[in-house]
Structure formats: structure tokens, C-alpha cells
Design an enzyme around this catalytic site. Structure first.
Site, mmCIF file in Angstrom:
data_model
loop_
_atom_site.group_PDB
_atom_site.id
_atom_site.type_symbol
_atom_site.label_atom_id
_atom_site.label_comp_id
_atom_site.label_asym_id
_atom_site.label_seq_id
_atom_site.Cartn_x
_atom_site.Cartn_y
_atom_site.Cartn_z
ATOM 1 N N ASP A 1 12.455 7.235 -9.968
ATOM 2 C CA ASP A 1 12.209 7.002 -8.544
ATOM 3 C C ASP A 1 12.742 5.639 -8.099
ATOM 4 O OD1 ASP A 1 11.281 7.651 -6.025
ATOM 5 O OD2 ASP A 1 9.257 6.870 -6.380
ATOM 6 N N ALA B 1 0.854 -1.185 0.000
ATOM 7 C CA ALA B 1 0.000 0.000 0.000
ATOM 8 C C ALA B 1 0.882 1.225 0.000
ATOM 9 C CB ALA B 1 -0.915 0.010 1.224
ATOM 10 N N ALA B 2 0.576 2.186 -0.870
ATOM 11 C CA ALA B 2 1.444 3.341 -1.031
ATOM 12 C C ALA B 2 0.643 4.612 -1.208
ATOM 13 C CB ALA B 2 2.389 3.105 -2.202
ATOM 14 N N SER B 3 1.290 5.650 -1.703
ATOM 15 C CA SER B 3 0.709 6.987 -1.676
ATOM 16 C C SER B 3 -0.454 7.187 -2.630
ATOM 17 C CB SER B 3 1.793 8.021 -1.959
ATOM 18 O OG SER B 3 2.464 7.689 -3.156
ATOM 19 N N ALA C 1 -1.767 4.358 -4.623
ATOM 20 C CA ALA C 1 -2.391 3.091 -4.996
ATOM 21 C C ALA C 1 -1.981 1.991 -4.031
ATOM 22 C CB ALA C 1 -1.976 2.713 -6.426
ATOM 23 N N GLN C 2 -2.692 0.873 -4.117
ATOM 24 C CA GLN C 2 -2.280 -0.321 -3.386
ATOM 25 C C GLN C 2 -2.341 -1.507 -4.343
ATOM 26 O OE1 GLN C 2 -5.292 0.237 -0.327
ATOM 27 N NE2 GLN C 2 -6.231 -1.741 -0.834
ATOM 28 N N VAL C 3 -1.657 -2.576 -3.989
ATOM 29 C CA VAL C 3 -1.505 -3.719 -4.880
ATOM 30 C C VAL C 3 -2.086 -4.979 -4.243
ATOM 31 C CG1 VAL C 3 0.133 -5.108 -6.187
ATOM 32 C CG2 VAL C 3 0.595 -2.714 -5.793
ATOM 33 N N LYS D 1 -2.495 -3.315 -9.454
ATOM 34 C CA LYS D 1 -2.275 -2.009 -8.826
ATOM 35 C C LYS D 1 -3.522 -1.148 -9.048
ATOM 36 C CE LYS D 1 0.961 1.933 -9.126
ATOM 37 N NZ LYS D 1 2.185 2.409 -9.816
#
Length: 552
Positions: free
Chosen positions: A331, A179-181, A183-185, A199
Site C-alpha cells: 500500500d 487519523a485513518a481508517s 487507527a489514529q496516531v 498507533k
């Protein structure tokens, strides 16, 4: 998922001259923290994909929190240092204390606002120009994100793919594997038993983007009014461009496939394949890949993976991106790079999260190749000439410091630390810098440089953790810079590479061979010098023991 089955999505998880510099850094970080986050995190009462009003209110609250934090930081710098003499020991001590307090406030802001604020904190922590207090405090923001409710995620998938999950997947894990800024997978198994990683973009991001970009502009102009030497509008522009690109998963998929084509001859790198029939601007379905995070040194060693070889492979992958293809992953933090124990030579490197890319201008790419050639040989005239081409003028003298850790007058061996005298001179020169110098330098840099510097900073941190010697990076960059000078993009067709002649391959190889002999010789001399120093210390200790024995 135990062991290397831990699949991790490569998305961010997310007065006096020194005084002005410090404030500028704090505000630059703040501008990056004023950025969008999901409006309906799992711990938020606004967990509804259609609640635009709630999203707007949440955005205003987060923006207000950001403005308050930045104002507090500016006031702290201004008044904590007002009666102290610049460059005095008391001043430096107090400045470090303010740095630390400000960094903690920024971290608290990121943790409170979540989402892209965490991503912004990660960005600030990766900048080499930022004081160590900021990098050490904000680096703890890595891998922090709160998952959304599964119902929201399910709705996004159904709305984008036009089908219910049961019509597409044999199984679909409700618990996200990352889980990130933005989206999540989730892990899924298609009807044909293919493992995939899905994603899914959080709802409400575009609305939040508008609010946060406005916040950044207001904060930037307000601080510029208080401190006229502050000019970091370019950072905000780069942020806005990058974020809009990252919100488009179709573009991310295209970037992924283009990178796979560019690196097709590299047997070490792996890039997950795209399932185009299950991909939209908000849903990205790709091959499921497993591996260790690239900075998980202990797990790699337990799997008999040579971390120094991984470091060399990694830096060569990115050197090829930069110097040959001019299409650069923007990134490469550790969460975006996995190392699998399967592949050519006993491991493979998996590149994830292809949302942020920079396509380098062809003229810039060639000039950057020339710059590295000049940096290696410390050709001051060439460096200055290239500085004029890049539009930075006399600031070109800082290129050797930024990229190779040497001053332009350095006599230290390439790949080794600066001498104490050189460190002293460099420190004095940096102390003499004014805020307008820093701002002018950043404003005059071509936009391609922002990606290059950030990417290089992240890679240097990774290869250091992997235990690779300093000259590994220098060799890889120089090797590909020399190749890059003999490589021309086919501008007529917009793709492909051309080599001017068959003999052109020989020239960079010969130059690289001479350079390698030079670096290896310097490294050998350095090791001999270290051995002699160590032997002298042991001999002195032994003599001292003998003297003590006979005297005692």
C-alpha cells in the site's frame, strides 16, 4: 507541526460488453466499499468501546447504505444505456456521464460510512483499469478520517499495555497527528525522552468486519445473478486476507523489521524502529519520524531536494522488494511515504505502515523477473510462454500494455508514448473485449499479481508527480529483474539469499549496461526528434511572418 515536522502515519486515510464492463467495475468498487469502519467515530453517538449492540446496529445501517448505493449504480448503467448503439458517440458520451454519476455516489457512500469505506475508495482510485471518472472523483478521498474521542483511545492503550499513560509517557498529545481508517496516531515522549509515534487501533473492528464481509458476499452473488459474466470473488478474498493482516499490529511490526533487514544496505531508506515492550496487536509504538509527504513537491523543492532523484530512489527501493526479496509493501500511497531533508545525498525516504505485505511465491518471483526481461526486449514468444506459466494463456498479450505502455506488436521506442496508429489499434482491441474476458483474466491471475499491479500503479502515479522521466521506472525494474534472476532464496532455512557464483554478478551488470545504453540512446534520439520538430515549427512561423510582412 510546521514544515517537515509534520509526521504523517502511513495508513490509508482514508447487456453490451462495455456496459457489463462498467457495471463490473462499479460492483468491484462497491465490494471494496462494503468493508469495516470504526463503530465509534468522534461524530458518532455510539462512542463507547463496549457498545457491541450499537456497533452492530451501526454496521447494519452502513451495509444497507452500501447495498442501496450499488443497486442504484447497477440500475443506472442498465437503463441509461439500453437504447444506445455500442461504440457510438452518443453511447460513449452517456457512458461517461454514468461513470461520473456512479463515482460521485461511491464517494458519497465512502464519506458517509467513513473508516474502511474511505480506504476502499482509495483502492478503487488506484486501479489503472478503472475509468478516469472514478479515479478523479475517488482520489479526493485521500487523507479523510474522523478521529475518535481521546477517552476511547486512552482506554485501548491502558487495556493493552496494562498501565496508565502517566506511567509510560512524560508527555502524550491528546490531539492525533494522523487519523485513518483503522487507527489514529499520537505523538508521545517516553520517560527517557525518546520521541515516539503511538498507533492505536479503533475499538469494535472485529464485529464490524464480520458484518461487512457478509455484505460483500451478498452484493457479489446478487450482481453475479444479474450479470452472469461478473466474477470478482477473488477481490473479496484478497480484501478479507489483507484486512485481517492489517488488524494485527504485532504482524505489522514484524513486517517492518523484516523490511528493515532486507533493505539494510540501502542508505536512503529509513524505517521507524519498534518499541516491542509497548506494542501489542492493537497498539504499535515506534520511532517518531518527520518529513514531507512524497507528493509534496513544493516543500521538497523549497528544501533543495531533487525530486527526480527521490523518484529514482523510491522506485529502486520497491524494485528491490519485488525482484530480489519477494516481500512487497502492498500500500505505497503518498501518505505512507515521507521524504526527510536529512540523510544520504541530502534526503532520506521513510517507509510507513507495514500492515499490508505480500510474500511472493519464489517461483512467481523468478517468473516475474523473466517477464520483465521479456517485456523490455518485447520477446513475444517468451511473454506468451510466461503467460501460460502464470495461467492467463492468450491474455498475456496485455502484459506489455499494463507494465510498459506498449502493445506486443509495438514499434515505438521503449519509454516513449505509443504512436497514434498503435493507440488506435489498441483502442479497437480493448473495445472488442467482453466482460467475460476481463473476468477470466482477473480470475486466472495468480494472487501475487494483485499486489504487484496495485503497487506498481501507485508508484507510477508518485514518480509522475515527482517529474521523473518514464524510463527511470523501466531501468530500475529491469536492473533488479536481472539481479533477481541470479538470486535464489534459501528455501531450506526460509530466509537469506544466495548467489550462484561470483561470476553471476557480472552477467546482470553487463546486461543492464547494454540496456541502459539502448534506453539512453533512444531517449537522445527522441529529444533530437523533438528539437527538430520544434525548430521546424519556429522556422515555418518565421517564414509566415516574412511572407505576411512583404505581402501586407
Amino acid at each position: 507541526m510546521p514544515g517537515c515536522r509534520r509526521w504523517l502515519l502511513g495508513i490509508a486515510t482514508v447487456g453490451t460488453s462495455p456496459l457489463r464492463l462498467a457495471v463490473g467495475i462499479a460492483v468491484a468498487g462497491a465490494a471494496w466499499t462494503a468493508s469495516p469502519q470504526p463503530a465509534a467515530a468522534a461524530d458518532s453517538p455510539l462512542s463507547s468501546t463496549g457498545d457491541k449492540f450499537g456497533s452492530a446496529i451501526n454496521g447494519v445501517m452502513r451495509s444497507s447504505r452500501a447495498i442501496y448505493t450499488i443497486a442504484f449504480i447497477v440500475v443506472d448503467y442498465k437503463y441509461s444505456l439500453r437504447h444506445l448503439l455500442p461504440n457510438s458517440s452518443d453511447y460513449r458520451k452517456k457512458l461517461s456521464e454514468v461513470h461520473l454519476r456512479s463515482a460521485k455516489r461511491l464517494r458519497k457512500l465512502c464519506e458517509a460510512n467513513k473508516g474502511f469505506y474511505v480506504k476502499a475508495g482509495q483502492f478503487v482510485s488506484s486501479l489503472r483499469q478503472v475509468p478516469k471518472e472514478y479515479t478523479s472523483i475517488l482520489s479526493s478521498l485521500q487523507d479523510q478520517a474522523t478521529p475518535y474521542h481521546f477517552k476511547d483511545i486512552e482506554d485501548v492503550i491502558a487495556r493493552n499495555l496494562g498501565k496508565d499513560l502517566s506511567e509510560i509517557f512524560l508527555t502524550f498529545d491528546e490531539q492525533p497527528i494522523a487519523a485513518a481508517s483503522i487507527a489514529q496516531v499520537h505523538h508521545g515522549l517516553l520517560k527517557n525522552y525518546q520521541e515516539v509515534a503511538v498507533k492505536v487501533q479503533y475499538p469494535g473492528l472485529e464485529q464490524q468486519m464480520k458484518i461487512d464481509i457478509t455484505t460483500m458476499a451478498v452484493v457479489s452473488k446478487a450482481v453475479a445473478w444479474v450479470f452472469p459474466d461478473y466474477r470478482f470473488e477473488r477481490i473479496i478474498e484478497e480484501f478479507e486476507r489483507a484486512m485481517f493482516l492489517e488488524l494485527d499490529f504485532v504482524q505489522e511490526a514484524k513486517n517492518s523489521e523484516r523490511t528493515a533487514r532486507n533493505l539494510r544496505n540501502n542508505k536512503v531508506v529509513r524505517i521507524p524502529g519498534i518499541f516491542w515492550d509497548l506494542t501489542t496487536s492493537q497498539v504499535l509504538t515506534m520511532q517518531f519520524c518527520s518529513g514531507y509527504k512524497v507528493d509534496d513537491v513544493e516543500s521538497m523543492r523549497n528544501s533543495k531536494i531533487n525530486t527526480q532523484k527521490v523518484a529514482q530512489s523510491l522506485i529502486e527501493i520497491f524494485a528491490e522488494m519485488i525482484f530480489i526479496h519477494g516481500f512487497v509493501h502492498g500500500d505505497p500511497h503518498p501518505g505512507n511515504i515521507l521524504v526527510s531533508p536529512e540523510g544520504h545525498g541530502g534526503y532520506s525516504i521513510v517507509l510507513l505502515d507495514h500492515g499490508i505485505y505480500r510474500e511472493l511465491d519464489e517461483r512467481f518471483r523468478l517468473n516475474y523477473c523473466e517477464l520483465w526481461k521479456a517485456l523490455i526486449w518485447l520477446d513475444s514468444k517468451k511473454i506468451q510462454h510466461l503467460g501460460e506459466k502464470f495461467g492467463v494463456g492468450n491474455y498475456s498479450k496485455y502484459f506489455p500494455v499494463i507494465f510498459t505502455g506498449r502493445t506486443i506488436q509495438s514499434k515505438s521506442a521503449l519509454g516513449t508514448q505509443l504512436s497514434n496508429e498503435e493507440k488506435k489499434l489498441l483502442k479497437q482491441e480493448l473495445h472488442s473485449l467482453k466482460m467475460e474476458d476481463i473476468s477470466s483474466f482477473m480470475e486466472s491471475l495468480p494472487s501475487d499479481f494483485f499486489t504487484i499491479i496495485r503497487t506498481d500503479g501507485l508508484l507510477r502515479s508518485i514518480i509522475s508527480k515527482l517529474g521523473a522521466p518514464r524510463h527511470v521506472r523501466l531501468l530500475a525494474y529491469t536492473k533488479y529483474a536481472l539481479y533477481g534472476l541470479e538470486t535464489r532464496h534459501d528455501l531450506d532455512h526460509g530466509k537469506g539469499l544466495t548467489i550462484t557464483s561470483a561470476l553471476s554478478k557480472i552477467k546482470p551488470n553487463v546486461s543492464y549496461l547494454w540496456l541502459r545504453i539502448l534506453l539512453e540512446s533512444l531517449a537522445l534520439l527522441f529529444r533530437i526528434g523533438e528539437a527538430r520538430h520544434s525548430l521546424a515549427i519556429k522556422w515555418n512561423r518565421m517564414l509566415q511572418k516574412m511572407v505576411n510582412f512583404f505581402i501586407g
